[in-house]
Design an enzyme around this catalytic site. Structure first.
Site, short mmCIF file in Angstrom:
data_model
loop_
_atom_site.label_atom_id
_atom_site.label_comp_id
_atom_site.label_asym_id
_atom_site.label_seq_id
_atom_site.Cartn_x
_atom_site.Cartn_y
_atom_site.Cartn_z
N ASP A 109 3.85 -3.18 -1.74
CA ASP A 109 2.39 -3.28 -1.66
C ASP A 109 1.77 -1.98 -2.19
O ASP A 109 2.06 -0.90 -1.69
CB ASP A 109 1.97 -3.51 -0.20
CG ASP A 109 0.51 -3.92 -0.07
OD1 ASP A 109 -0.30 -3.52 -0.93
OD2 ASP A 109 0.18 -4.64 0.89
N SER A 166 -4.68 -9.23 4.30
CA SER A 166 -5.28 -7.92 4.08
C SER A 166 -6.24 -7.60 5.23
O SER A 166 -5.81 -7.48 6.37
CB SER A 166 -5.99 -7.90 2.72
OG SER A 166 -6.32 -6.60 2.33
N HIS A 221 0.62 -6.60 -3.10
CA HIS A 221 -0.37 -7.01 -2.10
C HIS A 221 -0.56 -8.52 -2.06
O HIS A 221 -0.81 -9.10 -1.02
CB HIS A 221 -1.70 -6.31 -2.39
CG HIS A 221 -2.68 -6.38 -1.26
ND1 HIS A 221 -2.40 -5.90 0.00
CD2 HIS A 221 -3.94 -6.87 -1.20
CE1 HIS A 221 -3.44 -6.09 0.79
NE2 HIS A 221 -4.39 -6.68 0.08
#
Length: 837
Positions: free
Chosen positions: A750, A676, A784
């Site tokens: 995601d 991330s 994610h």
């Protein structure tokens, strides 16, 4: 096809996790909730609807991809800490999955939602509400298909009293789902003819059409039922079908705080900002009063501490049978407005035959941050302000509003050394939690503060008594610091509605060390004796002797940095030489250089290794520098991100110099990675500091900040307010200057607001267009974070292949996999290349 990493990594990832624990209200039973390792990809491949910011499983009428338990066990727990033999809950169907487990208020029953039983055609059954008698440990269904099917898209069920629950169920008259028309009824039109200023981040899974709205209503709509533990069912009078988002019984069980969502919906924001109505009902379903009806909130400013207008944070007070409290903003929800007060906290009794007016409990100049209730003479109210990192704790007397409020703590949220700890809560006979007040032999009233105990030598958790009248503190317990890391987990002596006696305290405390996994102990006062409650095995015995050290080193501007250095078991630098090294990090913003340099970890914490943890590479004879602090500091009026690149590179240089100086890292074999915002960091470091790293791994990142123009991470300026910062921080803009190999991994689904899958796809195209060594891996069905075993194992295989090729085999001349005889020799003494497996 999907690949598998080396066996030594697979064994760690596939190790079964320890059960989760839950203690009964009377603290006389321990519930063990059994878990399994990673699910197969087929679990993620099931049908899924992406609506209004949610992901819904249409077969079960619940959120998709819910984690679950596969079994339940229970042991008795005596007053002196002795644990009985574990007994398994019986009567569960084969293949059952369990969610939303809760104790009845008196601890005589357990309720849970059961799902996931595959039908013959491969579809799942709908959800049912089940119950377990704690004495017999026999499970039975209260309601379930085909008569009643739970709907848990928003809420599921709640206990009203020890024998009654209120549940959300699929409407009995619901027909088939809406069919999508072959042709749209009209064009999609978005407009802003009123010239409103509406700025939103890049939310995903939003509604896109009228058909989406209809489908959302279809799956989100519920009816309400009262269900007794004997199985009797009674529909609530006002419980007509609606999109119920929460059902919150009052502490005495006589009322329900009911929230519903209603149209008009939005194509610009997720459902958390849709119109919301909150009402108080009696437990029989009679409307008492409407508390709030909030309109659609598309225009909440993106600045930190901006909030929705109207009554928010509406809850029951935990210290009263049936009194509400809420907060109302005085600045229109816009943190950029300068007003005083900024927020007001109100309270309202609803257990009266006469209409009551709300009382003002407290006025705040910062943004409201929460409340903890004790009694009429004591409540704590929190406020904070992100821009300055100021946080204040107020002590108020809600039953004597003429009493002057007192500031209990006023500090910087970044200053962990000054953190006084959090008040311990005790359970009431209502099943709520209030401030635990402790009496001492001198008659003084005290709060019990549970603190992390951050110090320059590491975290040393503690328990303090705080005198409510004088503010004086007395430390009654502190973690050992030579070998163990201990922390308070729960108060175990809260079975009475009264102040606690300091000499009769019982606390559940976890203990761990570098080599011993966390175990639970019961501590008894006044002797402070301890009895061990659990004896979980080591989850990865092959790494039981891994080496861990918390290291400190300075950045060039004087900021003290911290990292945790892990080395493989039995590694000796003088004998084995430097190792290939993986640096895994995540930047963080600060307002103070001094606070940025504070120690926030313990050298004695157990090295927990998750399914995609960088610590897995210890099994491949890597050194791992985990979590090196990368503070991005903006002191005073300065914006931290305006010097992001300079501070990022300086922090990385300091970390790399330190591990080379220690002789554990080979200077030509240091890889950088992150997930991330950490992936964003890794790409930036390869672009701006190619001399430091041989290659990088970037998972689920964002690389072009012009694609997130209305803020990202902690940046609340827009692209048009800070164009240079947005562009300078974007490694996408430097694709033509990238020199080192980078592996990009991203979930195809995601749903994180800042990391659209397109970010990795566009970055890969830019890199490939300039001849950069790169590889893009898109994981089907993954979001994610990566969940399915197939995806996790393949992610690890890809990472192993990349590190083997560009780190283990790297040379100082090329930084890529051109192996000389010397490099082959060095590699054989560190980590075996993938090709040799």
């Amino acid at each position: 096809g999907y690949q598998l990493p080396a066996p030594e990594i697979r064994r760690i990832v596939d190790a079964p996790p320890n059960p989760a624990l839950s203690f009964s209200p009377k603290r006389d039973k321990i519930l063990f909730m059994k878990r399994t390792s990673l699910p197969p990809l087929s679990e993620l491949a099931r049908p899924e609807l992406k609506l209004a910011g949610l992901r819904i499983d249409p077969e079960c009428n619940c959120r998709s991809r819910m984690s679950s338990y596969v079994g339940l066990g229970m042991s008795s727990l005596s007053d002196d800490g002795l644990v009985g033999v574990e007994r398994l809950v019986t009567g569960l169907p084969a293949g059952a999955r369990i969610n939303f487990v809760s104790w009845s208020p008196d601890g005589s029953h357990l309720a849970f939602v059961l799902w996931g039983i595959d039908k013959e055609d491969g579809t799942r059954s709908e959800l049912g509400l089940w119950i377990v008698d704690v004495q017999t440990l026999e499970a039975r269904e209260l309601i379930g298909p085909p008569n009643y099917c739970l709907n848990t898209v928003f809420d599921s069920y709640s206990w009203l009293d020890p024998s009654t629950l209120v549940a959300c169920v699929v409407p009995s008259a619901r027909g088939p789902p809406p069919k999508k028309p072959l042709t749209p009824p009209s064009p999609k039109v978005l407009m802003n003819e009123e010239k409103r200023v509406v700025q939103n981040r890049t939310y995903q899974d939003l509604l896109k059409s009228k058909h989406d709205e209809d489908v959302f209503d279809y799956y989100a709509t519920s009816e309400l039922l009262l269900v007794s533990t004997s199985g009797d069912v009674d529909p609530l009078v006002l419980g007509e079908a609606a999109v119920y988002t929460s059902l919150d019984p009052s502490p005495d069980g006589n009322y329900l705080l009911v929230s519903t969502m209603h149209r008009p919906y939005s194509f610009s924001v997720p459902c958390g900002r849709f119109p919301k109505r909150t009402e108080v009902w009696t437990r029989s379903g009679r409307l008492v009063q409407e508390v709030a009806d909030l309109p659609l909130a598309e225009d909440i400013p993106i600045a930190h501490d901006s909030v929705r207008q109207g009554r928010r944070s509406i809850h029951w007070r935990s210290d009263k049978p049936s009194s509400l409290y809420w907060v109302e903003t005085q600045d229109g929800g816009d943190s950029r407005e300068k007003v005083s007060p900024r927020d007001i906290v109100y309270s309202l009794r609803v257990d009266s035959s006469e209409a009551q007016e709300p009382e003002i409990i407290h006025k705040l100049d910062l943004r409201y941050g929460g409340s903890l209730w004790g009694n009429d003479s004591l409540a704590l109210i929190y406020e904070s302000w992100y821009k300055t990192r100021q946080t204040r704790t107020w002590m108020v007397a809600p039953g004597a509003l003429g009493t002057e409020p007192r500031v209990l703590f006023d500090r910087s949220s970044e200053d962990v050394y000054s953190d006084p700890g959090s008040p311990v809560l005790r359970r009431t006979s209502f099943g709520t939690y209030v401030l635990a007040q402790v009496k001492t032999s001198d008659g003084n009233r005290n709060l019990l503060l549970d603190g992390n105990g951050a110090t320059p030598e590491g975290k040393i958790p503690f328990l303090d008594l705080l005198n409510i009248d004088t503010g004086a503190k007395e430390r009654i317990w502190q973690s050992q610091k030579d070998k163990y890391y201990e922390k308070v987990t729960a108060l175990m002596s809260d079975q009475i509605d009264d102040d606690l006696d300091v000499d009769k305290l019982r606390m559940l405390i976890s203990r761990e060390s570098q080599t011993e996994p966390p175990q639970y102990f019961l501590w008894f006062w006044p002797d402070k004796t301890a009895v061990q409650v659990t004896n979980f095995p080591h989850p990865y015995p092959q790494l039981v002797n891994l080496q861990k050290e918390v290291i400190r080193y300075p950045r060039s501007d004087g900021v003290q940095l911290t990292a945790t250095l892990y080395l493989p078991p039995d590694y000796e630098p003088s004998r084995d030489g430097p190792l290939p090294t993986l640096v895994w990090a995540y930047p963080r913003e600060f307002k103070s250089k001094e606070n940025a340099g504070q120690m926030r970890r313990s050298p004695n914490e157990f090295a927990g290794i998750g399914s995609t943890s960088p610590l897995l590479w210890l099994a491949r004879r890597f050194a791992v520098l985990d979590g090196p602090t990368i503070p991005i500091v903006g002191e005073g009026e300065a914006e931290a991100n305006d010097s992001y690149v300079e501070q990022l590179v300086s922090s990385a240089e300091a970390a790399v110099e330190e591990i080379i100086r220690r002789g554990v890292a080979h200077p030509d074999r240091i890889a950088v990675g992150g997930h991330s915002y950490g992936a964003f960091m890794a790409a930036n470091l390869l672009a701006h500091a190619p001399h430091l790293f041989c290659c990088g791994i970037a998972r689920a990142g964002a690389y072009n900040r012009t694609l997130t123009p209305f803020g990202f991470q902690s940046e609340d300026r827009t692209l048009w307010e800070a164009p240079k910062t947005y562009i300078d921080m974007s490694p996408f803009m430097l694709a033509n200057k990238m020199q080192k190999p980078i592996l990009l991994i991203h979930g195809e689904d995601d749903n994180n607001s800042g990391t659209l899958t397109m970010q990795s796809e566009r970055f890969y195209d830019a890199l490939k267009g300039h001849g950069v060594v790169c590889r893009l891996v898109l994981l089907p069905f993954e979001s994610h974070g990566y969940v399915a075993r197939d995806s996790v194992m393949h992610t690890l295989w890809e990472s192993e292949r990349w590190l083997d090729k560009f780190c283990v085999a790297a040379t100082s001349t090329t930084g890529v996999a051109e192996k000389s005889e010397d490099s082959e020799k060095d590699a054989s003494t560190t980590a075996a290349p993938l090709s040799s497996l």
